[in-house]
Every structure is written in C-alpha cells, then in structure tokens.
Design a protein around this motif. Structure first.
Motif, mmCIF file in Angstrom:
data_model
loop_
_atom_site.group_PDB
_atom_site.id
_atom_site.type_symbol
_atom_site.label_atom_id
_atom_site.label_comp_id
_atom_site.label_asym_id
_atom_site.label_seq_id
_atom_site.Cartn_x
_atom_site.Cartn_y
_atom_site.Cartn_z
ATOM 1 N N TRP A 37 18.006 -3.086 0.392
ATOM 2 C CA TRP A 37 17.319 -4.384 -0.033
ATOM 3 C C TRP A 37 15.756 -4.167 0.637
ATOM 4 C CZ3 TRP A 37 21.501 -7.482 -2.397
ATOM 5 C CH2 TRP A 37 22.589 -6.500 -3.256
ATOM 6 N N CYS A 38 16.440 -3.976 1.818
ATOM 7 C CA CYS A 38 15.043 -4.611 3.115
ATOM 8 C C CYS A 38 14.263 -3.457 2.868
ATOM 9 C CB CYS A 38 15.963 -4.956 4.420
ATOM 10 S SG CYS A 38 16.687 -6.468 4.788
ATOM 11 N N GLN A 39 15.003 -2.569 2.908
ATOM 12 C CA GLN A 39 14.245 -1.104 2.883
ATOM 13 C C GLN A 39 13.332 -0.923 1.792
ATOM 14 O OE1 GLN A 39 14.705 2.533 5.107
ATOM 15 N NE2 GLN A 39 14.786 1.567 6.577
ATOM 16 N N LYS A 40 13.898 -1.615 1.178
ATOM 17 C CA LYS A 40 12.792 -0.810 -0.191
ATOM 18 C C LYS A 40 12.313 -2.489 -0.751
ATOM 19 C CE LYS A 40 13.953 0.428 -5.008
ATOM 20 N NZ LYS A 40 14.814 0.021 -5.952
ATOM 21 N N LEU A 41 12.343 -3.255 0.032
ATOM 22 C CA LEU A 41 11.371 -4.256 0.162
ATOM 23 C C LEU A 41 9.678 -3.847 0.850
ATOM 24 C CD1 LEU A 41 9.738 -7.381 -0.586
ATOM 25 C CD2 LEU A 41 11.528 -7.303 1.591
ATOM 26 N N VAL A 42 10.128 -2.911 1.983
ATOM 27 C CA VAL A 42 9.472 -2.919 3.006
ATOM 28 C C VAL A 42 8.689 -1.829 2.033
ATOM 29 C CG1 VAL A 42 8.702 -1.197 5.191
ATOM 30 C CG2 VAL A 42 10.514 -3.539 5.088
ATOM 31 N N TYR A 43 9.365 -0.417 1.423
ATOM 32 C CA TYR A 43 8.702 0.081 0.508
ATOM 33 C C TYR A 43 7.485 -0.243 -0.156
ATOM 34 C CZ TYR A 43 7.554 4.965 -2.006
ATOM 35 O OH TYR A 43 6.976 5.955 -1.885
ATOM 36 N N ILE A 44 7.924 -1.314 -0.623
ATOM 37 C CA ILE A 44 7.101 -1.863 -2.045
ATOM 38 C C ILE A 44 6.027 -2.875 -1.481
ATOM 39 C CG2 ILE A 44 7.634 -3.432 -3.292
ATOM 40 C CD1 ILE A 44 10.166 -3.110 -4.454
ATOM 41 N N LYS A 45 6.084 -3.074 -0.138
ATOM 42 C CA LYS A 45 5.012 -3.820 0.021
ATOM 43 C C LYS A 45 3.964 -2.648 0.458
ATOM 44 C CE LYS A 45 7.021 -7.879 2.221
ATOM 45 N NZ LYS A 45 7.293 -9.280 3.040
ATOM 46 N N LYS A 46 4.464 -1.598 0.738
ATOM 47 C CA LYS A 46 3.195 -0.731 1.410
ATOM 48 C C LYS A 46 2.579 0.064 0.045
ATOM 49 C CE LYS A 46 5.581 1.581 5.521
ATOM 50 N NZ LYS A 46 6.519 2.765 5.945
ATOM 51 N N ARG A 47 3.078 -0.006 -1.118
ATOM 52 C CA ARG A 47 2.644 0.167 -2.294
ATOM 53 C C ARG A 47 2.152 -0.625 -2.885
ATOM 54 N NH1 ARG A 47 2.633 5.495 -3.476
ATOM 55 N NH2 ARG A 47 2.499 5.311 -5.919
ATOM 56 N N MET A 48 1.837 -1.926 -2.779
ATOM 57 C CA MET A 48 1.800 -3.285 -2.861
ATOM 58 C C MET A 48 -0.108 -3.191 -2.369
ATOM 59 S SD MET A 48 3.919 -6.019 -3.676
ATOM 60 C CE MET A 48 3.187 -7.732 -3.848
ATOM 61 N N GLU A 49 0.357 -2.707 -1.015
ATOM 62 C CA GLU A 49 -1.171 -2.244 -0.159
ATOM 63 C C GLU A 49 -2.149 -1.026 -0.690
ATOM 64 O OE1 GLU A 49 0.113 -2.285 3.725
ATOM 65 O OE2 GLU A 49 1.091 -4.145 3.865
ATOM 66 N N CYS A 50 -1.666 -0.363 -1.082
ATOM 67 C CA CYS A 50 -2.073 0.855 -1.059
ATOM 68 C C CYS A 50 -2.442 1.220 -2.572
ATOM 69 C CB CYS A 50 -1.732 2.125 -0.777
ATOM 70 S SG CYS A 50 0.151 3.133 -1.036
ATOM 71 N N ASN A 51 -1.921 0.419 -3.757
ATOM 72 C CA ASN A 51 -1.710 1.121 -4.961
ATOM 73 C C ASN A 51 -1.486 -0.155 -5.985
ATOM 74 O OD1 ASN A 51 -1.036 3.758 -6.230
ATOM 75 N ND2 ASN A 51 0.511 3.053 -6.884
ATOM 76 N N ILE A 52 -2.366 -1.267 -5.481
ATOM 77 C CA ILE A 52 -2.021 -1.886 -6.726
ATOM 78 C C ILE A 52 -2.541 -2.315 -7.536
ATOM 79 C CG2 ILE A 52 -3.020 -4.013 -5.822
ATOM 80 C CD1 ILE A 52 0.283 -5.722 -6.705
ATOM 81 N N ASP A 53 -4.070 -1.608 -6.990
ATOM 82 C CA ASP A 53 -4.851 -1.566 -8.404
ATOM 83 C C ASP A 53 -4.567 -0.692 -9.800
ATOM 84 O OD1 ASP A 53 -6.573 -2.816 -7.215
ATOM 85 O OD2 ASP A 53 -7.582 -0.676 -5.672
ATOM 86 N N ILE A 54 -3.660 0.564 -9.542
ATOM 87 C CA ILE A 54 -3.407 0.614 -11.235
ATOM 88 C C ILE A 54 -2.167 -0.419 -11.902
ATOM 89 C CG2 ILE A 54 -0.239 0.781 -10.141
ATOM 90 C CD1 ILE A 54 -0.537 3.594 -11.555
ATOM 91 N N LEU A 55 -2.136 -1.288 -11.124
ATOM 92 C CA LEU A 55 -1.515 -2.375 -12.360
ATOM 93 C C LEU A 55 -3.004 -3.086 -12.709
ATOM 94 C CD1 LEU A 55 1.401 -3.629 -10.184
ATOM 95 C CD2 LEU A 55 1.763 -1.939 -11.791
ATOM 96 N N THR A 56 -2.620 -3.803 -14.083
ATOM 97 C CA THR A 56 -4.058 -5.156 -14.381
ATOM 98 C C THR A 56 -3.945 -6.905 -13.658
ATOM 99 O OG1 THR A 56 -1.727 -5.612 -16.087
ATOM 100 C CG2 THR A 56 -3.391 -3.885 -16.929
ATOM 101 N N ASP A 57 -4.664 -7.782 -13.967
ATOM 102 C CA ASP A 57 -4.400 -8.620 -13.656
ATOM 103 C C ASP A 57 -2.948 -9.228 -12.935
ATOM 104 O OD1 ASP A 57 -6.401 -7.535 -12.105
ATOM 105 O OD2 ASP A 57 -8.116 -9.446 -13.364
ATOM 106 N N ASN A 58 -2.609 -9.474 -14.878
ATOM 107 C CA ASN A 58 -1.372 -9.936 -15.466
ATOM 108 C C ASN A 58 -0.050 -9.402 -14.709
ATOM 109 O OD1 ASN A 58 -0.365 -11.790 -17.208
ATOM 110 N ND2 ASN A 58 0.622 -10.437 -18.311
ATOM 111 N N GLU A 59 -0.549 -8.104 -14.483
ATOM 112 C CA GLU A 59 0.542 -7.172 -13.967
ATOM 113 C C GLU A 59 0.364 -7.609 -12.326
ATOM 114 O OE1 GLU A 59 1.346 -3.299 -16.865
ATOM 115 O OE2 GLU A 59 -0.062 -3.617 -15.001
ATOM 116 N N GLN A 60 0.154 -7.515 -11.836
ATOM 117 C CA GLN A 60 -0.153 -7.882 -10.569
ATOM 118 C C GLN A 60 0.844 -9.001 -9.811
ATOM 119 O OE1 GLN A 60 -4.040 -7.330 -8.920
ATOM 120 N NE2 GLN A 60 -4.331 -5.816 -9.092
ATOM 121 N N THR A 61 0.285 -10.343 -10.727
ATOM 122 C CA THR A 61 0.568 -11.314 -10.946
ATOM 123 C C THR A 61 2.208 -11.486 -10.691
ATOM 124 O OG1 THR A 61 -1.442 -12.484 -11.667
ATOM 125 C CG2 THR A 61 0.240 -14.004 -11.763
ATOM 126 N N ILE A 62 2.360 -10.780 -11.774
ATOM 127 C CA ILE A 62 4.376 -10.657 -12.241
ATOM 128 C C ILE A 62 4.456 -10.711 -11.175
ATOM 129 C CG2 ILE A 62 5.764 -9.672 -14.147
ATOM 130 C CD1 ILE A 62 3.418 -10.268 -15.672
#
Length: 250
Positions: free
Chosen positions: A207-232
């Motif tokens: 889970w720690c590894q996955k958290l790191v990876y998700i945060k990386k995706r949030m940094e470089c790929n968050i724009d793929i999500l709508t504003d509501n999806e980003q909030t969630i």
C-alpha cells in the motif's frame, strides 16, 4: 450493490492510474471497459488486491481473527490493531487494481490462494517462466487465448523480469525486492499468527508503494479528471494515507 472495486470512485482511480478514459459498460456480473489490443477486445474490470473483507464462501477476515486466540498476550494488541487497519484499508484506493474480466482471472485469483495477492503474483510469475498455467483454471476454452494474449503484452526480453513489468504497470510496484518477497511467500500457507503478521506487513509495504505511485500520477496526470473527480480522488487518497500513517500505533 456495486462492489467497491467497480464503484464510481474505483473508476476515477483507474482513469488516473492507467490513463484510460473509456465508456463504462455493465453486464449481469460487473461493470467494465473494453480495451482494444491487436485484433482482440478484452473486458477490463476491477479487483481487490488484498482481501480483508468478510469473505465469500470462506471468510478470510474471520480466519485471521481466529488466530487472536493463539497470539501471545504481549502481541495481542498489535495484532488486533494491525488487522483493524487492514480491514479499513481493504476498501480504499490503495487496494484496488485493473484485472481482465475476460478469462475470469479474478476467480482464478480466488481459487488459487483464497484471494491472496502474493499467491496470485507467484502463479503469474510461474506462468511467465513457463512453470505452471494455473491462471487459466477458470477460463473457457475460447477466452483462454484472449487472456494469454493480454498477459503476454507484459513480456520482456528476459522472461524472469516480466513479473516486475506486470507489477509496475498494474500495481505501481517499483521495488523488485517487494515483488520477490511476494513471489517467495505466495506459495506458503498462512497457518500461524506469525505468518498473518508478516502477511499484513507486506500488505502495508504494498500500500505504501501504491500510494507513492498514485501521487506521481496525480502530479502528472490529474488533468485527465474532471474537477469533481479530482476532489473525490484527492479526499480518498488523503483518507487512505491518514489510515496508513497509523499503522504502527497501538
């Protein structure tokens, strides 16, 4: 009711994690998206990585709870606390991933090792190094070729390294050491409190590894999500991280 690994939140995570934004369909079993590769189309759905839920035909959580009677008194609080953490993280964005619905790989994961991720990764590695074909036990004859073609997408030049490629692309695991540990322990029975504790600690590292990876995706790929999806997703990741940070508290 929709299962957590195919919930609205889950599909937001998959969109962020895998960069796939496709129309979600649903059959009588589960929701899924169609992925094209080669001349074939395969249905991809969700899966729970570590199952600490109330269970299906065999209650997994109950099995681990029963070991409390055998835990030395000085470790009982720690055992119970960590198990409670696992139960809370069981339905979190850190514990769900893509898995093919075509070929019934989810049922194979359940059948091979009572829905243990480490046993599934061991069986997957065994397939890649030409030792076993356990992954196709629950697939129909027609769907087996689709499933094989999907799994073969992850093959590398050196077959013994293919499992690392799969675990990185599907689970976000960058540590070869962790993958090696999951393979090694995946073929062992969990038949004592000590092995349950070791299993839970490997889940924590996963889970720690996955958290790191998700945060990386949030940094470089968050724009793929709508504003509501980003909030969630931001709130869900924060909630999971807060729970993860309590791991060593008693």
């Amino acid at each position: 009711m929709e299962e957590f690994d195919t919930s609205y939140l889950a599909w937001i995570l998959y969109k962020l994690f895998y960069g796939i934004d496709k129309e979600i369909a649903k059959n009588k079993e589960r929701s899924y998206v169609e992925i094209d590769f080669g001349n074939k189309i395969i249905n991809m759905s969700g899966d729970t990585d570590y199952n600490f839920g109330p269970g299906w035909s065999h209650s997994i959580r109950k099995k681990y709870e029963n070991y409390l009677e055998k835990v030395p008194s000085e470790y009982e609080d720690l055992y119970n606390t960590q198990l409670s953490r696992c139960v809370k993280l069981y339905k979190s964005v850190l514990n769900i991933s893509f898995m093919p619905q075509t070929g019934n790989l989810q049922s194979a994961k359940k059948g091979i090792g009572n829905d243990r991720l480490d046993t599934f990764i061991w069986a997957l590695n065994s397939y890649y190094i030409d030792e076993t074909s356990l992954l196709f036990n629950n697939s129909t004859f027609n769907n087996t070729s689709y499933l094989k073609e999907y799994l073969d997408l992850f093959k590398t030049e050196h077959k013994e390294e293919t499992i690392y490629n799969y675990c990185y692309k599907i689970y976000g695991i960058e540590s070869h050491e962790l993958v090696d540990e999951l393979i090694m322990h995946g073929k062992e029975a969990i038949d004592s409190p000590e092995k349950v504790i070791a299993f839970m600690n490997r889940a924590y590292r996963f889970w720690c590894q996955k958290l790191v990876y998700i945060k990386k995706r949030m940094e470089c790929n968050i724009d793929i999500l709508t504003d509501n999806e980003q909030t969630i997703i931001l709130q869900s990741v924060e909630d999971a991280e807060n729970e993860l940070n309590k791991w060593f508290e008693t």
